[in-house]
Write a protein that holds these residues in place. Structure first.
Motif, mmCIF file in Angstrom:
data_model
loop_
_atom_site.group_PDB
_atom_site.id
_atom_site.type_symbol
_atom_site.label_atom_id
_atom_site.label_comp_id
_atom_site.label_asym_id
_atom_site.label_seq_id
_atom_site.Cartn_x
_atom_site.Cartn_y
_atom_site.Cartn_z
ATOM 1 N N ILE A 71 -71.670 16.959 43.303
ATOM 2 C CA ILE A 71 -71.528 17.845 42.144
ATOM 3 C C ILE A 71 -72.478 17.411 41.035
ATOM 4 O O ILE A 71 -73.103 18.249 40.379
ATOM 5 N N THR A 99 -73.346 27.081 49.529
ATOM 6 C CA THR A 99 -73.771 26.241 48.412
ATOM 7 C C THR A 99 -75.290 26.105 48.361
ATOM 8 O O THR A 99 -75.867 26.033 47.279
ATOM 9 N N LEU A 159 -67.224 24.591 35.858
ATOM 10 C CA LEU A 159 -67.414 23.936 37.146
ATOM 11 C C LEU A 159 -66.219 23.042 37.412
ATOM 12 O O LEU A 159 -65.878 22.192 36.579
ATOM 13 N N LEU A 205 -76.574 28.794 46.155
ATOM 14 C CA LEU A 205 -75.856 28.986 44.893
ATOM 15 C C LEU A 205 -76.788 29.226 43.705
ATOM 16 O O LEU A 205 -76.575 30.155 42.922
ATOM 17 N N TYR A 237 -66.993 24.371 43.486
ATOM 18 C CA TYR A 237 -68.131 23.840 44.221
ATOM 19 C C TYR A 237 -67.678 23.070 45.449
ATOM 20 O O TYR A 237 -66.786 22.230 45.387
ATOM 21 N N PHE A 280 -75.807 18.733 41.779
ATOM 22 C CA PHE A 280 -75.873 20.157 41.457
ATOM 23 C C PHE A 280 -76.033 20.359 39.950
ATOM 24 O O PHE A 280 -76.817 21.198 39.512
ATOM 25 N N LEU A 302 -66.885 28.132 39.027
ATOM 26 C CA LEU A 302 -67.360 27.726 40.340
ATOM 27 C C LEU A 302 -66.422 26.688 40.939
ATOM 28 O O LEU A 302 -66.126 25.672 40.306
ATOM 29 N N THR A 361 -69.340 27.707 47.963
ATOM 30 C CA THR A 361 -68.818 27.659 46.604
ATOM 31 C C THR A 361 -68.120 28.969 46.293
ATOM 32 O O THR A 361 -68.708 30.054 46.444
#
Length: 135
Positions: free
Chosen positions: A72, A34, A55, A37, A9, A75, A7, A14
């Protein structure tokens, strides 16, 4: 054997790349908003065997975290709650956007096509995945 997914991001979209089942070839898969996602990943994980998610980890030149690292981290928390069994690894993604753009030039894409930021994100995810596979 499961695939590896990478990914790239971003706060808006993404880029996603994936290996073949033998984990030999890295290919761009798609770019998703995103906000969608986790929904996309839930469907993908139900359709395909995935053993690892990579990631991108954006860093400054002095090796400090970039400005986007806080989003991030948010996420990652959501990902860990949604997929507690899924292994997640971070991969340095410095220069991937520049490399993606250069690969678009090298492959002969016209200027209009190179302005497609979603394609840049997908290629960046592919570069992240390739760097992991070929290290």
């Amino acid at each position: 054997m499961g695939r590896i997914i990478a990914l790239d991001y971003g706060t808006r979209r993404t880029g996603i790349a994936v290996t073949d089942e033998l984990k030999i070839i890295a290919s761009g898969l798609t770019t998703v908003p995103t906000a969608d996602l986790l929904t996309f990943l839930k469907k993908y994980f139900s359709d395909e065997a995935v053993e690892l998610v990579l990631l991108g980890e954006p860093k400054q030149m002095d090796n400090t975290a970039s400005q986007s690292e806080s989003s991030i981290q948010e996420f990652i928390k959501k990902f860990s709650l949604a997929f507690p069994e899924m292994k997640l690894e971070r991969v340095d993604e410095r220069f991937t956007s520049k490399m993606a753009f250069q690969s678009m030039i090298d492959s002969g894409l016209k200027k209009k096509q190179r302005q497609n930021k979603a394609l840049v994100d997908e290629i960046s995810a592919t570069i992240i995945l390739q760097s992991y596979l070929y290290k």
